[in-house]
Design a protein around this motif. Structure first.
Motif, short mmCIF file in Angstrom:
data_model
loop_
_atom_site.label_atom_id
_atom_site.label_comp_id
_atom_site.label_asym_id
_atom_site.label_seq_id
_atom_site.Cartn_x
_atom_site.Cartn_y
_atom_site.Cartn_z
N PHE A 234 -20.22 7.91 21.28
CA PHE A 234 -19.73 6.55 21.12
C PHE A 234 -19.41 5.94 22.48
CE2 PHE A 234 -16.27 3.50 20.55
CZ PHE A 234 -16.95 2.56 19.80
N GLU A 235 -18.76 6.74 23.34
CA GLU A 235 -18.43 6.22 24.67
C GLU A 235 -19.71 5.87 25.44
OE1 GLU A 235 -15.65 8.56 26.93
OE2 GLU A 235 -14.46 8.87 25.10
N ARG A 236 -20.72 6.72 25.28
CA ARG A 236 -21.98 6.43 25.95
C ARG A 236 -22.56 5.11 25.42
NH1 ARG A 236 -25.34 10.65 24.45
NH2 ARG A 236 -23.85 11.98 25.51
N TRP A 237 -22.51 4.95 24.08
CA TRP A 237 -23.04 3.72 23.48
C TRP A 237 -22.30 2.51 24.02
CZ3 TRP A 237 -20.81 -0.10 20.41
CH2 TRP A 237 -21.70 -1.02 19.85
N VAL A 238 -20.98 2.64 24.15
CA VAL A 238 -20.19 1.51 24.64
C VAL A 238 -20.56 1.17 26.07
CG1 VAL A 238 -17.86 0.79 25.30
CG2 VAL A 238 -18.26 1.86 23.07
N SER A 239 -20.65 2.20 26.90
CA SER A 239 -20.92 1.89 28.31
C SER A 239 -22.32 1.34 28.48
CB SER A 239 -20.68 3.12 29.19
OG SER A 239 -21.40 4.22 28.66
N GLU A 240 -23.26 1.90 27.77
CA GLU A 240 -24.63 1.36 27.86
C GLU A 240 -24.65 -0.11 27.47
OE1 GLU A 240 -26.90 3.80 25.34
OE2 GLU A 240 -26.99 5.47 26.75
N ASN A 241 -23.99 -0.44 26.38
CA ASN A 241 -24.05 -1.81 25.90
C ASN A 241 -23.27 -2.75 26.79
OD1 ASN A 241 -25.37 -2.41 23.07
ND2 ASN A 241 -24.75 -0.26 23.17
N ARG A 242 -22.17 -2.23 27.37
CA ARG A 242 -21.41 -3.10 28.24
C ARG A 242 -22.25 -3.47 29.44
NH1 ARG A 242 -15.65 -0.99 29.25
NH2 ARG A 242 -16.95 0.66 30.11
N ILE A 243 -22.99 -2.50 29.93
CA ILE A 243 -23.85 -2.79 31.08
C ILE A 243 -25.00 -3.68 30.65
CG2 ILE A 243 -25.39 -1.74 32.76
CD1 ILE A 243 -23.49 0.77 32.50
N ALA A 244 -25.58 -3.35 29.52
CA ALA A 244 -26.74 -4.12 29.08
C ALA A 244 -26.39 -5.56 28.80
CB ALA A 244 -27.33 -3.48 27.83
N GLN A 245 -25.15 -5.79 28.31
CA GLN A 245 -24.80 -7.15 27.94
C GLN A 245 -24.07 -7.89 29.04
OE1 GLN A 245 -22.86 -7.29 24.16
NE2 GLN A 245 -24.46 -6.11 23.16
N ALA A 246 -23.93 -7.24 30.20
CA ALA A 246 -23.28 -7.90 31.32
C ALA A 246 -24.17 -9.04 31.80
CB ALA A 246 -23.04 -6.90 32.43
N PRO A 247 -23.58 -10.02 32.52
CA PRO A 247 -24.39 -11.14 33.03
C PRO A 247 -25.55 -10.63 33.86
CG PRO A 247 -22.06 -11.54 33.37
CD PRO A 247 -22.17 -10.17 32.81
N PRO A 248 -26.70 -11.30 33.84
CA PRO A 248 -27.92 -10.78 34.47
C PRO A 248 -27.81 -10.58 35.97
CG PRO A 248 -28.21 -13.02 33.64
CD PRO A 248 -26.92 -12.54 33.09
N ASP A 249 -26.84 -11.27 36.67
CA ASP A 249 -26.79 -11.09 38.11
C ASP A 249 -26.07 -9.80 38.50
OD1 ASP A 249 -24.04 -13.45 38.65
OD2 ASP A 249 -24.37 -11.82 37.20
N SER A 250 -25.50 -9.11 37.52
CA SER A 250 -24.82 -7.86 37.86
C SER A 250 -25.82 -6.72 37.93
CB SER A 250 -23.73 -7.55 36.84
OG SER A 250 -24.34 -7.08 35.67
N GLU A 251 -25.27 -5.53 38.19
CA GLU A 251 -26.14 -4.37 38.38
C GLU A 251 -26.71 -3.86 37.06
OE1 GLU A 251 -22.08 -2.58 37.75
OE2 GLU A 251 -23.02 -4.47 38.30
N GLY A 252 -26.23 -4.44 35.94
CA GLY A 252 -26.58 -3.88 34.64
C GLY A 252 -28.06 -3.92 34.33
N LEU A 253 -28.80 -4.85 34.92
CA LEU A 253 -30.18 -5.06 34.55
C LEU A 253 -31.02 -3.80 34.74
CD1 LEU A 253 -31.32 -7.59 33.41
CD2 LEU A 253 -32.23 -8.17 35.67
N ALA A 254 -30.71 -3.05 35.78
CA ALA A 254 -31.55 -1.92 36.14
C ALA A 254 -31.53 -0.81 35.07
CB ALA A 254 -31.09 -1.36 37.48
N ILE A 255 -30.39 -0.65 34.43
CA ILE A 255 -30.33 0.47 33.49
C ILE A 255 -30.35 0.01 32.04
CG2 ILE A 255 -29.35 2.46 34.71
CD1 ILE A 255 -26.64 1.15 34.44
N HIS A 256 -31.01 -1.09 31.83
CA HIS A 256 -31.20 -1.53 30.45
C HIS A 256 -32.10 -0.52 29.74
CE1 HIS A 256 -32.00 -3.86 26.97
NE2 HIS A 256 -31.32 -4.91 27.43
N LEU A 257 -31.58 0.01 28.66
CA LEU A 257 -32.31 1.13 28.07
C LEU A 257 -33.43 0.69 27.14
CD1 LEU A 257 -29.62 3.82 27.35
CD2 LEU A 257 -31.40 3.78 29.10
#
Lengths: 297, 556
Positions: A273-296
């Motif tokens: 569950f924690e993994r799911w949360v962190s993945e989604n938090r990154i994935a749903q972060a604004p596009p200018d953040s670092e999240g884009l790279a690890i979109h699963l």
């Protein structure tokens, strides 16, 4: 009718009916698996009623069949049967016994309902912010404000709350919005999902609302259902007990594609569950953040 | 103990000046005020409605052969499911049981020449055809699609014109029901032949009294709820619009305050039919006359206080869930009293295996299961799981199809000789029964499991894991559809060419069997005198012939 033969046959029949009823009540494969703390409560109650109901069913249907065969008109017999107009003790018996049964079931259903948390919707303490649970993760902080787009009044009057014996804040609060024809789940920290993801063994509160028409949030494996009502917040409180992937079904007619309003309720282990949360938090972060790279996905 | 019914009373009220000897076929299409004509009008009209509603069910079940919505358009599917429920309730069971059998039988059973208000009676019937026409016309606007419950806000935003027509149709039949109820109550209180004591009143009349009282109290509430819905739909009010301060839960209360008692409206007259059919064909007095009579009143009273069990998963506070769990469970007691009474009536009888009796016993067999599943549904903890699932669909079809429809067929086979003057074809009737009994169980038994396993109701597409059980249900539905064929052949053929029936072919003891078959226009030349109870089987001395002989049977 006056001398009911209490023969060996009756005794054997009675024992058989009891055994069959118990067997039907206990062994019935009619349920989906149990995946919440409420599920065994509902199932055990249903099994009790099924046992009593089976016994009643066999006796009444058996009586009908036996009487129909035994008392059929014999060829050429145009006379009437014996004029029995009633029997006070027998009538009192079959009035009182069902009355006692339904009173017992009524009292028992109140108890089951209490254990399910039925008397505690909106019953969470107002000051629910000091956590006594060991090391709650950030995502699990109860009742974060700004949880998504739908501003939810905190106190729902309707629904199923927590079991009264375990007062305390929820480990995870999710806002659930029903709309034609989808469920939207708003998590703390701004995660928005079309599926419900919860950790196993944690206290989860769903704050349920509807955006257009009435929907009904149902997870058969949780044995829980609560309508999503426009203009009136409702809630469900549960602890999932088994890791798995379960259907979320809309159970209230909501339009032409009502049958298609389905999604998943995924019960994770805590780590997953924690993994799911962190993945989604990154994935749903604004596009200018670092999240884009690890979109699963 | 008098063994025969001797008509000794002088002319009780002079008949109307020059009534015709018998009605012609076209009289049945006019504003006729004879209660028997009106009863037949209701029965025939409602049977055609049953066929239409049944064809809709066939379309619904065909859609459900596969998990995908691939047979009819989903909006049409919802229109069919809405109108299937609406028609079966408001245009078949209620008008057939109350309007049809009630109007035909009540005056005949109490020795009256007609209902208390004959013109009101005819008016009540003639409200039904325009209502049906409105429903038919609503399909040109897509048909109402929000279920027979018409919950807002869905009903306020879907097919609004059709929904308005649907509301008007229901208000029309509701008005008809209120007028009829008033008429029955006054008739039963004021029109009984003086020699008939209350404890000699046939149980069907007791049931009609309870039904009418219930209709009179509850139907206006439905009219209010639907009226407000109509205003919201057309005149810009916002009683049920949450975004404008309205409250959608209030509608559910108004709706179910009528619509739960409506299930008793649909079953109490049927219970009455059971209490007439079983003693006659088992040749036994009814077991526990008083218990069965008073349990109707008890059901009627308790039935007014259970409606929230339809709203356990809705906006219902906890105390209300528990209060209505207990009140709902209590209804099982008076219902059980009736069931046990009928089963005990079979004991020691000399049971005739007539079509009427088979349907009555079939009802008993089906209703027991529906009653038991009803107890499980009435408890909030279980209902929270199975509410709005196929488990509910299974339950209410066991009580409404297995109960009401079986009872209507039992009544039709039982009173067909009285109504038409001809006997039914028994082998065809038995074929009809066997097909109906197997078909009903095949259709509705698997639905219990579907619901418990997780299939919601009112869906055109469903999870593929449920496909096998759904197939079974659909085949059962096809068998049910086919079962009406021998019935229709039987009805038409027997009505035209069946063997002539005597005034009392079943040797029954209630008053309707004291007149000719079919009855005279004013029911009797001379009003009968009640000399014994309605169920005194085995107590009368038949050595001098049958209890009632037909007074005027010689006419062809």
């Amino acid at each position: 009718m006056q001398q009911v033969p209490v023969s060996l046959l009756t005794l054997v029949a009675g024992v058989l009916v009891t055994l069959v009823s118990l067997w039907v009540g206990q062994a019935t494969p009619l349920f989906p698996e149990q995946a919440s703390e409420q599920a065994p409560l509902v199932d055990n109650f249903f099994r009790l009623m099924l046992t009593i109901g089976t016994a009643l069913f066999i006796m009444v249907e058996g009586a009908i069949v036996i009487f129909m065969v035994k008392f059929r008109q014999k060829p050429g017999d145009e006379t009437d049967g014996e004029p029995l107009e009633g029997n006070l003790s027998l009538e009192a018996f079959w009035t009182l016994v069902p009355a006692i049964i339904v009173i017992i079931l009524g009292v028992y259903s109140v108890q089951v309902y209490t254990e399910m948390g039925g008397f505690a919707p909106g019953g969470l303490p107002e000051m629910a912010h000091h956590h006594t649970h060991p090391a709650p993760t950030v995502e699990m902080v109860a009742h974060q404000e700004g949880a998504g787009m739908s501003a939810m009044p905190p106190q729902a009057k309707y629904g199923i709350g927590a079991n009264p014996s375990e007062r305390g804040p929820a480990d995870l609060t999710v806002s659930v919005s029903g709309m034609q024809y989808a469920w939207i789940f708003n998590y703390p920290d701004g995660i928005i999902s079309g599926e419900l993801h919860v950790p196993v063994g944690k206290r989860v509160q769903l704050n349920i609302s509807a955006l257009d028409v009435i929907h009904s949030f149902w997870v058969p494996q949780f044995r829980l259902k609560q309508d999503a009502i426009p203009g009136q917040p409702t809630e469900l409180f549960f602890v999932a007990t088994r890791v798995g992937d379960y259907p979320v079904v809309c159970a209230e007619l909501c339009g032409a594609y009502h049958g298609g309003m389905r999604t998943r309720a995924v019960v994770h282990t805590e780590e997953d569950f924690e993994r799911w949360v962190s993945e989604n938090r990154i994935a749903q972060a604004p596009p200018d953040s670092e999240g884009l790279a690890i979109h699963l996905h | 103990m008098a063994q025969t019914q001797v008509p000794v009373a002088p002319h009780g009220g002079s008949p109307a000046p020059h009534p015709p000897q018998a009605w012609k076929w076209y009289d049945y299409f006019t504003f006729n005020i004879d209660h028997k004509v009106i009863g037949i009008q209701y029965l025939v009209f409602s049977f055609f409605a049953y066929l239409v509603g049944g064809l809709m069910a066939v379309a619904l079940r065909t859609e459900l052969l596969t998990p995908d919505p691939d047979f009819i358009d989903p909006t049409l599917y919802n229109a069919f499911l809405t109108n299937h429920g609406t028609i079966m309730i408001f245009f078949w069971v209620v008008p057939a049981a109350i309007g049809g059998f009630g109007n035909y039988l009540v005056p005949l059973m109490i020795g009256a020449r007609d209902m208390a208000f004959p013109r009101l009676n005819a008016l009540a019937f003639w409200l039904n055809p325009p209502a049906a026409a409105l429903l038919v016309a609503s399909f040109f606007y897509g048909g109402a699609q929000s279920g027979w419950t018409a919950y807002p806000p869905l009903s306020l935003i879907t097919a609004k014109t059709a929904q308005s027509m649907w509301v008007l149709a229901i208000v029309l039949v509701g008005t008809s029901s209120i007028l009829g109820a008033l008429n029955f109550i006054v008739t039963l209180l004021k029109m009984r032949v003086p020699s008939q004591r209350w404890d000699q009143l046939p149980l069907f009349c007791w049931a009609m009294f309870a039904t009418s009282a219930l209709a009179l109290v509850s139907t206006p509430v439905l009219a209010v709820g639907l009226g407000l819905l109509l205003f919201d739909l057309n005149f810009g009010t916002s009683f049920f619009k949450p975004d404008a301060g309205g409250n959608v839960i209030i509608y559910q209360h108004l709706f179910w305050f009528y619509s739960h008692p409506a299930v008793y409206l649909m079953i109490l007259p049927i219970f009455g039919i059971m209490s007439e059919v079983i003693p006659v064909h088992a040749r036994k007095p009814i077991f526990g006359y008083k218990a069965i009579a008073y349990s109707s009143l008890a059901i009627c009273l308790v039935g007014l206080f259970v409606w929230v069990h339809h709203m356990f998963t809705s906006g219902t506070p906890p105390w209300m869930r528990m209060f209505f769990t207990v009140s709902t469970l209590i209804v099982a007691v008076p219902t059980g009293v009736k069931i046990f009474g009928w089963v005990a009536t079979l004991w020691g009888g000399k049971i005739r295996y007539t079509s009427a009796m088979l349907f009555a016993v079939g009802l008993l067999a089906m209703f027991v299961l529906g009653g038991i599943s009803g107890v499980t549904l009435g408890t909030a903890p279980v209902d929270i799981h199975v509410h709005d699932t196929y488990y509910v669909v299974a339950h209410f079809h066991y009580v409404l199809f297995g109960g009401s429809v079986f009872g209507l067929f039992a009544g039709i086979y039982h009173w067909f000789p009285k109504i038409t003057g001809r006997m039914v074809n028994e082998p065809l009737g038995k074929l009809h029964f066997v097909m109906t009994f197997i078909g009903a169980n095949l259709t509705f038994l698997p639905m219990h499991e579907l619901g418990l396993q997780g299939m919601p109701r009112r869906v055109a597409l469903y999870d593929p894991q449920f496909v096998d059980l759904n197939r079974l249900c659909t085949y059962g539905a096809y068998l049910l559809a086919l079962s009406t064929v021998p019935f229709m052949i039987n009805m038409v053929w027997s009505w035209i060419a069946g063997p002539k029936a005597s005034g009392n072919p079943w040797n029954a003891l209630t008053l309707e069997w004291t007149t000719a078959s079919p009855p005279l226009i004013e029911n009797w030349e001379v009003l009968p005198v009640v000399t014994h109870g309605p169920y005194d089987y085995g107590m009368l001395d038949y050595t001098n012939g049958r209890p009632y002989t037909e007074p005027a049977e010689q006419e062809a």
